[in-house]
Scaffold this motif. Sequence first.
Motif, mmCIF file in Angstrom:
data_model
loop_
_atom_site.group_PDB
_atom_site.id
_atom_site.type_symbol
_atom_site.label_atom_id
_atom_site.label_comp_id
_atom_site.label_asym_id
_atom_site.label_seq_id
_atom_site.Cartn_x
_atom_site.Cartn_y
_atom_site.Cartn_z
ATOM 1 N N ILE A 157 0.874 -1.169 0.000
ATOM 2 C CA ILE A 157 0.000 0.000 0.000
ATOM 3 C C ILE A 157 0.915 1.224 0.000
ATOM 4 O O ILE A 157 1.693 1.426 0.930
ATOM 5 C CB ILE A 157 -0.948 0.012 1.224
ATOM 6 N N PHE A 158 0.822 1.988 -1.075
ATOM 7 C CA PHE A 158 1.713 3.131 -1.236
ATOM 8 C C PHE A 158 0.879 4.409 -1.327
ATOM 9 O O PHE A 158 -0.032 4.496 -2.149
ATOM 10 C CB PHE A 158 2.534 3.016 -2.525
ATOM 11 N N ASP A 159 1.204 5.378 -0.496
ATOM 12 C CA ASP A 159 0.524 6.678 -0.561
ATOM 13 C C ASP A 159 1.492 7.666 -1.215
ATOM 14 O O ASP A 159 2.455 8.100 -0.578
ATOM 15 C CB ASP A 159 0.147 7.125 0.866
ATOM 16 N N GLU A 160 1.231 7.985 -2.452
ATOM 17 C CA GLU A 160 2.106 8.862 -3.240
ATOM 18 C C GLU A 160 3.582 8.444 -3.103
ATOM 19 O O GLU A 160 4.399 9.200 -2.574
ATOM 20 C CB GLU A 160 1.897 10.319 -2.841
ATOM 21 N N PRO A 161 3.900 7.261 -3.585
ATOM 22 C CA PRO A 161 5.239 6.709 -3.314
ATOM 23 C C PRO A 161 6.384 7.422 -4.017
ATOM 24 O O PRO A 161 7.514 7.363 -3.545
ATOM 25 C CB PRO A 161 5.123 5.263 -3.816
ATOM 26 N N THR A 162 6.098 8.092 -5.131
ATOM 27 C CA THR A 162 7.218 8.652 -5.898
ATOM 28 C C THR A 162 7.468 10.128 -5.625
ATOM 29 O O THR A 162 8.400 10.697 -6.180
ATOM 30 C CB THR A 162 6.985 8.454 -7.414
#
Lengths: 291, 263
Positions: A157-162
């Motif tokens: 689960i990535f919240d705005e990973p980049t």
Amino acid sequence: MNAENSCAIAIQNLTKTYGKNRGIENVTFEVAKGEIFGFLGPNGAGKSTTIRCLLGLIKPISGSAEILGCDIVKDHREIMKRIGYIPSETMFYPSMKVSEVIKFAADVRGINCAEEAAKLCERLKVDTKKRIDELSLGNRKKVGIVCAMQHKPELFIFDEPTSGLDPLIQAEFFELVKEYNRQGATCFLSSHVLSEVRKYCHRAAIIREGKLIACDTIENLAHTGAKFVRVEGTNALQLEGMSKVTPTDNGVEFVYSGDMNALLKALSATEVKDLSIEEPSLEDVFMQYYD
Amino acid sequence: MTLYRHELKLNRMSFVIWLVGVLAMSAGCIFLFPMIDDSMAEMSDAFASMGGFSAAFGMDKLAITTLEGFFGAEIGTIFALGGGMFASLIGISALSKEESSHTAEFLHTLTLSRSKIVTGKLFSILTLIAAFDIIALGVFVGSAAMIGESLSMKCLLWYIAAQFAAQTELASICLALSAISKKSSFGLGIGTALVLYVLDIVARITEQAEFLKYITPFSFSNATDVFVNNGSIEAVPLCIGLCVTVISIVAAYVVYNKRDIAA
């Protein structure tokens, strides 16, 4: 727990408010196992609220959700064992070294992840000897990626990973996501960057003002029937269904999702020097949802 | 266990600073005692007959010209306040620091339940307070020996035990406040310790306010009282203090398990 569930994430009418302030309202969607799923929406739309409900950081006021067949409220610990999470603003203990943070995350999980962590640090160019308070936002994010991936979870689960990552590391990050995905991992990522959602995600959901407004494959989301219209010679058009209206030097361009006959009738009543009607870009389509 | 060790590590600098600060002042006072006891002998009667002021610092009960009297009036005050503020600070920051420094998302998305987080932090607090008091005991005994004096070992051990109970009560109250608060409020921690200390002074000065001794942990852990009573600690305030400690700890678990964690 429903062990036979084929969904990595199943959300049913999830609602969360902050006092009188809106959070999310009756959000319902599913993410299948093995998918890379994009979660899109403007700032404050409810992406992080949804994710934080899923992670048990905040409690929904109604509705339910399951992750890998486990209830988000009752089975929090079991869920945390099987997922890896990167928050949008990655923060660690400032006085610790990077290597200590990575080891701490592994030790709490009770797993020896040294080999995988070393591989990830090498690929993401993480300097493990530095202290956390010496790191930039991007470098802290890289440490967050290592902590989230080193135990090879079933679901990311990535919240705005980049955000904060340079383009080379962004590319490397998505290479890693694809590799883990090929090994069977599911990935749920929220993002503002439509190009990365288009490039890497199988499906996406769009949330606006706390409500889910679309959830489909990227191809289906892009084919909404809307057209990108560029007119030269006039900018006096005012029709229902026009959005993203941008005046140009000698005309106007816009996305049109209204009645085509009405558009042609309006155009025929004006001095048109040139006209093009095309399929809109994915970005234009998403902006329609956002507006 | 991992979180417990992690917490000890994060708090070690604060522990060393408070320990060195409080014990340097305490040991310094003990080393000063041989130099000033002659001059204090002349003022002993005056110190003992200053009404409320004498009662506040216990100088009406023990002669300040003896090391035990001097310990009760001076060193006991320094140590009670210093130890109390240290305990309050590590309690108030224990849970809320994760949210105020934005590390809560990282910690809570590992495999720790909220109860385990509270337990790990609580045990690290208890360990730090115990270490603080044990080292203090050694410094008091050693410093007294270095000036050729001695303190009643029985009284000193009970005094340290009472201090441990009082500091644990303060830390527990602050831990409960920390479970509610989303900001690491050091002012609230220091303020809690100071207000409860002032309540003890008021209870000693004013008869009408004597009931306050049941509210503050500084009453049952007062150095002069412990030395005057040959090591015995007043039971009722101590029991109330233990109850407050337990209730505060339970409140910390209940509140922290229920509330939303800020990003």
